[in-house]
Scaffold this motif. Sequence first.
Motif, short mmCIF file in Angstrom:
data_model
loop_
_atom_site.label_atom_id
_atom_site.label_comp_id
_atom_site.label_asym_id
_atom_site.label_seq_id
_atom_site.Cartn_x
_atom_site.Cartn_y
_atom_site.Cartn_z
N LYS A 54 3.89 5.92 -5.40
CA LYS A 54 3.94 5.94 -6.87
C LYS A 54 2.80 6.78 -7.45
CE LYS A 54 7.46 3.30 -7.90
NZ LYS A 54 8.64 3.87 -8.52
N GLU A 66 -3.34 0.92 -12.05
CA GLU A 66 -2.11 0.19 -11.74
C GLU A 66 -1.81 0.15 -10.25
OE1 GLU A 66 2.66 0.30 -12.80
OE2 GLU A 66 1.27 1.52 -13.97
N TYR A 67 -2.02 1.26 -9.57
CA TYR A 67 -1.67 1.35 -8.15
C TYR A 67 -2.93 1.18 -7.29
CZ TYR A 67 2.52 3.16 -10.35
OH TYR A 67 3.62 3.31 -11.15
N LYS A 68 -3.50 0.00 -7.39
CA LYS A 68 -4.78 -0.33 -6.75
C LYS A 68 -4.72 -0.25 -5.22
CE LYS A 68 -6.30 -3.69 -10.25
NZ LYS A 68 -6.81 -2.80 -11.21
N GLU A 69 -3.54 -0.47 -4.67
CA GLU A 69 -3.40 -0.50 -3.22
C GLU A 69 -3.13 0.88 -2.60
OE1 GLU A 69 -3.88 -3.32 -1.38
OE2 GLU A 69 -4.43 -4.23 -3.30
N ALA A 70 -3.08 1.91 -3.44
CA ALA A 70 -2.82 3.27 -2.93
C ALA A 70 -3.90 3.67 -1.94
CB ALA A 70 -2.77 4.26 -4.09
N CYS A 73 -2.73 5.08 -13.98
CA CYS A 73 -2.06 4.98 -12.67
C CYS A 73 -3.03 4.54 -11.58
CB CYS A 73 -1.42 6.32 -12.30
SG CYS A 73 0.00 6.74 -13.32
N GLN A 92 0.82 -1.20 0.00
CA GLN A 92 0.00 0.00 0.00
C GLN A 92 0.86 1.26 0.00
OE1 GLN A 92 -2.51 0.83 3.41
NE2 GLN A 92 -3.78 2.20 2.21
N GLN A 95 3.95 1.65 -1.11
CA GLN A 95 4.60 1.81 -2.42
C GLN A 95 3.62 2.34 -3.46
OE1 GLN A 95 6.24 -2.06 -3.34
NE2 GLN A 95 8.29 -1.20 -3.36
N ASP A 96 2.43 1.76 -3.51
CA ASP A 96 1.42 2.21 -4.47
C ASP A 96 1.02 3.65 -4.19
OD1 ASP A 96 1.48 -0.23 -5.71
OD2 ASP A 96 -0.64 -0.69 -5.40
#
Length: 144
Positions: A8, A114-118, A111, A2, A4-5
Amino acid sequence: MQEQDTIKLLEECDSGSKMAVSSIDEVMDKAQNSSLRSLLVESKQHHEELGNEIHTELARHHSEEKDPNPIAKGMSWMKTNMKMTMDQSDSTIANLITDGCDMGITTLQRCLNEYKEADSTSRDLCRRLMSIEDKLREDMRGYL
């Protein structure tokens, strides 16, 4: 994952908001219509304000700001200057800004996917940036 996402996604939003401000700066002084110029000034302010919120979130996550890709920025600059050299009209400005908004929205949506856990804060900032881009794109329609 999470964290990292989240970082990013925030970095991409930061890069996108900076790219938008830079693109608006490139054409703003060339706008002939005062209402178009006002729309560009207003949108630039919205991008800068949201950019400041993004910077705060990046700092909270102990991460650095992210500048736009130099190649993408250079290509944008070349396209803008070539088109403006050929036709320095408000229609050309609106077309360039519309294209930029389309690319920005597409990149930000990619994005988000791609970054679903953000985390929810970064996802909200991304959606708000997309909303600013969408509004600017809509505002440009009258000048095309």
